[in-house]
Motif scaffolding. Structure first.
Motif, PDB file in Angstrom:
ATOM      1  N   LEU A  15      25.752   0.032  -7.159  1.00 31.63           N
ATOM      2  CA  LEU A  15      25.609  -0.879  -6.028  1.00 31.63           C
ATOM      3  C   LEU A  15      26.707  -1.928  -6.090  1.00 31.63           C
ATOM      4  CD1 LEU A  15      22.804   0.449  -5.598  1.00 31.63           C
ATOM      5  CD2 LEU A  15      22.060  -1.778  -4.814  1.00 31.63           C
ATOM      6  N   ARG A  16      27.146  -2.354  -4.911  1.00 33.39           N
ATOM      7  CA  ARG A  16      28.248  -3.309  -4.833  1.00 33.39           C
ATOM      8  C   ARG A  16      27.832  -4.539  -4.041  1.00 33.39           C
ATOM      9  NH1 ARG A  16      32.502   0.880  -2.314  1.00 33.39           N
ATOM     10  NH2 ARG A  16      32.416   2.454  -3.935  1.00 33.39           N
ATOM     11  N   LYS A  17      28.585  -5.600  -4.232  1.00 31.75           N
ATOM     12  CA  LYS A  17      28.385  -6.811  -3.434  1.00 31.75           C
ATOM     13  C   LYS A  17      28.519  -6.421  -1.965  1.00 31.75           C
ATOM     14  CE  LYS A  17      30.066 -11.485  -2.825  1.00 31.75           C
ATOM     15  NZ  LYS A  17      30.993 -12.504  -3.308  1.00 31.75           N
ATOM     16  N   GLY A  18      27.589  -6.874  -1.146  1.00 35.74           N
ATOM     17  CA  GLY A  18      27.621  -6.547   0.277  1.00 35.74           C
ATOM     18  C   GLY A  18      26.688  -5.416   0.658  1.00 35.74           C
ATOM     19  N   ASP A  19      26.248  -4.609  -0.319  1.00 34.78           N
ATOM     20  CA  ASP A  19      25.253  -3.568  -0.027  1.00 34.78           C
ATOM     21  C   ASP A  19      23.950  -4.257   0.356  1.00 34.78           C
ATOM     22  OD1 ASP A  19      27.098  -1.639  -0.731  1.00 34.78           O
ATOM     23  OD2 ASP A  19      26.197  -1.212  -2.679  1.00 34.78           O
ATOM     24  N   ARG A  20      23.268  -3.724   1.350  1.00 30.18           N
ATOM     25  CA  ARG A  20      22.005  -4.328   1.816  1.00 30.18           C
ATOM     26  C   ARG A  20      20.861  -3.401   1.453  1.00 30.18           C
ATOM     27  NH1 ARG A  20      19.225  -4.260   6.878  1.00 30.18           N
ATOM     28  NH2 ARG A  20      20.930  -3.023   7.725  1.00 30.18           N
ATOM     29  N   ILE A  21      20.058  -3.796   0.473  1.00 28.59           N
ATOM     30  CA  ILE A  21      18.913  -3.000   0.028  1.00 28.59           C
ATOM     31  C   ILE A  21      17.821  -3.110   1.086  1.00 28.59           C
ATOM     32  CG2 ILE A  21      17.137  -2.694  -1.743  1.00 28.59           C
ATOM     33  CD1 ILE A  21      19.197  -3.898  -3.745  1.00 28.59           C
ATOM     34  N   ILE A  22      17.330  -1.943   1.540  1.00 24.70           N
ATOM     35  CA  ILE A  22      16.315  -1.930   2.595  1.00 24.70           C
ATOM     36  C   ILE A  22      14.987  -1.340   2.139  1.00 24.70           C
ATOM     37  CG2 ILE A  22      17.999  -1.913   4.471  1.00 24.70           C
ATOM     38  CD1 ILE A  22      17.376   1.162   4.714  1.00 24.70           C
ATOM     39  N   ALA A  23      14.962  -0.711   0.944  1.00 25.41           N
ATOM     40  CA  ALA A  23      13.702  -0.138   0.455  1.00 25.41           C
ATOM     41  C   ALA A  23      13.745   0.042  -1.050  1.00 25.41           C
ATOM     42  CB  ALA A  23      13.416   1.208   1.126  1.00 25.41           C
ATOM     43  N   VAL A  24      12.572  -0.111  -1.660  1.00 27.23           N
ATOM     44  CA  VAL A  24      12.376   0.147  -3.087  1.00 27.23           C
ATOM     45  C   VAL A  24      11.293   1.205  -3.190  1.00 27.23           C
ATOM     46  CG1 VAL A  24      11.680  -0.820  -5.308  1.00 27.23           C
ATOM     47  CG2 VAL A  24      13.020  -2.216  -3.701  1.00 27.23           C
ATOM     48  N   ASP A  25      11.641   2.342  -3.764  1.00 30.57           N
ATOM     49  CA  ASP A  25      10.705   3.475  -3.879  1.00 30.57           C
ATOM     50  C   ASP A  25      10.070   3.825  -2.529  1.00 30.57           C
ATOM     51  OD1 ASP A  25      11.134   4.127  -6.515  1.00 30.57           O
ATOM     52  OD2 ASP A  25       9.463   2.944  -7.275  1.00 30.57           O
ATOM     53  N   GLY A  26      10.877   3.760  -1.473  1.00 33.29           N
ATOM     54  CA  GLY A  26      10.413   4.146  -0.150  1.00 33.29           C
ATOM     55  C   GLY A  26       9.665   3.080   0.618  1.00 33.29           C
ATOM     56  N   THR A  27       9.415   1.932  -0.021  1.00 38.21           N
ATOM     57  CA  THR A  27       8.728   0.831   0.647  1.00 38.21           C
ATOM     58  C   THR A  27       9.763  -0.142   1.190  1.00 38.21           C
ATOM     59  OG1 THR A  27       6.823   1.026  -0.827  1.00 38.21           O
ATOM     60  CG2 THR A  27       7.068  -1.059   0.355  1.00 38.21           C
ATOM     61  N   ALA A  28       9.721  -0.391   2.491  1.00 35.62           N
ATOM     62  CA  ALA A  28      10.701  -1.258   3.129  1.00 35.62           C
ATOM     63  C   ALA A  28      10.648  -2.671   2.570  1.00 35.62           C
ATOM     64  CB  ALA A  28      10.462  -1.299   4.635  1.00 35.62           C
ATOM     65  N   VAL A  29      11.829  -3.252   2.393  1.00 37.89           N
ATOM     66  CA  VAL A  29      11.958  -4.666   2.048  1.00 37.89           C
ATOM     67  C   VAL A  29      12.846  -5.305   3.109  1.00 37.89           C
ATOM     68  CG1 VAL A  29      11.526  -4.435  -0.420  1.00 37.89           C
ATOM     69  CG2 VAL A  29      13.839  -4.174   0.405  1.00 37.89           C
ATOM     70  N   ASN A  30      12.351  -6.395   3.689  1.00 40.99           N
ATOM     71  CA  ASN A  30      13.051  -7.029   4.805  1.00 40.99           C
ATOM     72  C   ASN A  30      13.611  -8.399   4.474  1.00 40.99           C
ATOM     73  OD1 ASN A  30      12.464  -4.947   6.836  1.00 40.99           O
ATOM     74  ND2 ASN A  30      10.345  -5.528   6.439  1.00 40.99           N
ATOM     75  N   SER A  31      13.488  -8.795   3.213  1.00 38.77           N
ATOM     76  CA  SER A  31      14.009 -10.097   2.796  1.00 38.77           C
ATOM     77  C   SER A  31      14.223 -10.066   1.283  1.00 38.77           C
ATOM     78  CB  SER A  31      13.022 -11.209   3.154  1.00 38.77           C
ATOM     79  OG  SER A  31      11.843 -11.093   2.371  1.00 38.77           O
ATOM     80  N   VAL A  32      14.922 -11.067   0.808  1.00 40.02           N
ATOM     81  CA  VAL A  32      15.121 -11.182  -0.641  1.00 40.02           C
ATOM     82  C   VAL A  32      13.775 -11.363  -1.330  1.00 40.02           C
ATOM     83  CG1 VAL A  32      16.155 -12.590  -2.462  1.00 40.02           C
ATOM     84  CG2 VAL A  32      17.468 -12.067  -0.406  1.00 40.02           C
ATOM     85  N   ASP A  33      12.898 -12.140  -0.722  1.00 39.78           N
ATOM     86  CA  ASP A  33      11.571 -12.355  -1.317  1.00 39.78           C
ATOM     87  C   ASP A  33      10.811 -11.039  -1.470  1.00 39.78           C
ATOM     88  OD1 ASP A  33      11.945 -15.090  -1.574  1.00 39.78           O
ATOM     89  OD2 ASP A  33      10.980 -15.547   0.350  1.00 39.78           O
ATOM     90  N   GLU A  34      10.852 -10.200  -0.441  1.00 39.21           N
ATOM     91  CA  GLU A  34      10.170  -8.896  -0.527  1.00 39.21           C
ATOM     92  C   GLU A  34      10.819  -8.011  -1.579  1.00 39.21           C
ATOM     93  OE1 GLU A  34       9.793  -7.025   3.298  1.00 39.21           O
ATOM     94  OE2 GLU A  34       8.627  -8.684   4.111  1.00 39.21           O
ATOM     95  N   LEU A  35      12.130  -8.082  -1.727  1.00 40.36           N
ATOM     96  CA  LEU A  35      12.823  -7.314  -2.765  1.00 40.36           C
ATOM     97  C   LEU A  35      12.365  -7.768  -4.146  1.00 40.36           C
ATOM     98  CD1 LEU A  35      14.969  -5.325  -3.794  1.00 40.36           C
ATOM     99  CD2 LEU A  35      16.656  -7.155  -3.507  1.00 40.36           C
ATOM    100  N   ILE A  36      12.295  -9.068  -4.349  1.00 41.76           N
ATOM    101  CA  ILE A  36      11.854  -9.609  -5.638  1.00 41.76           C
ATOM    102  C   ILE A  36      10.428  -9.147  -5.953  1.00 41.76           C
ATOM    103  CG2 ILE A  36      11.227 -11.739  -6.856  1.00 41.76           C
ATOM    104  CD1 ILE A  36      13.642 -13.037  -5.351  1.00 41.76           C
ATOM    105  N   ILE A  37       9.543  -9.231  -4.968  1.00 40.52           N
ATOM    106  CA  ILE A  37       8.158  -8.796  -5.168  1.00 40.52           C
ATOM    107  C   ILE A  37       8.112  -7.315  -5.540  1.00 40.52           C
ATOM    108  CG2 ILE A  37       5.963  -8.370  -3.977  1.00 40.52           C
ATOM    109  CD1 ILE A  37       6.594 -11.025  -2.396  1.00 40.52           C
ATOM    110  N   ALA A  38       8.882  -6.493  -4.829  1.00 40.93           N
ATOM    111  CA  ALA A  38       8.881  -5.052  -5.088  1.00 40.93           C
ATOM    112  C   ALA A  38       9.392  -4.738  -6.491  1.00 40.93           C
ATOM    113  CB  ALA A  38       9.727  -4.328  -4.037  1.00 40.93           C
ATOM    114  N   ILE A  39      10.429  -5.444  -6.935  1.00 44.35           N
ATOM    115  CA  ILE A  39      10.989  -5.214  -8.270  1.00 44.35           C
ATOM    116  C   ILE A  39      10.022  -5.695  -9.346  1.00 44.35           C
ATOM    117  CG2 ILE A  39      12.839  -5.872  -9.867  1.00 44.35           C
ATOM    118  CD1 ILE A  39      13.631  -3.760  -7.749  1.00 44.35           C
TER     119      ILE A  39
END
Length: 71
Positions: A15-39
């Motif tokens: 992964l590189r700077k500028g990549d936009r993560i949209i899902a973790v294990d198939g579950t959508a993440v729509n914000s940094v907060d949701e990404l943190i929760i998923a991780i």
């Protein structure tokens, strides 16, 4: 931040700077907060699938979460 430490594996997986993560294990993440929760639902050593956009192209990578507390 625990999620940032664990996501170090994402950088190792390409992964590189500028990549936009949209899902973790198939579950959508729509914000940094949701990404943190998923991780945080996983532990160091777990393998997770990250779906992301790079330059308008949807991609997916498997990442092993790492402990980065010493760095």
């Amino acid at each position: 931040m625990a999620a940032r430490a664990q996501l170090r594996g994402a950088v190792d997986a390409g992964l590189r700077k500028g990549d936009r993560i949209i899902a973790v294990d198939g579950t959508a993440v729509n914000s940094v907060d949701e990404l943190i929760i998923a991780i945080r639902e996983h532990k160091v050593g777990d393998a997770v699938s990250l779906t992301f956009y790079r330059g308008g192209t949807k991609q997916q990578v498997k990442v092993t979460l790492q402990d980065n507390t010493g760095n």
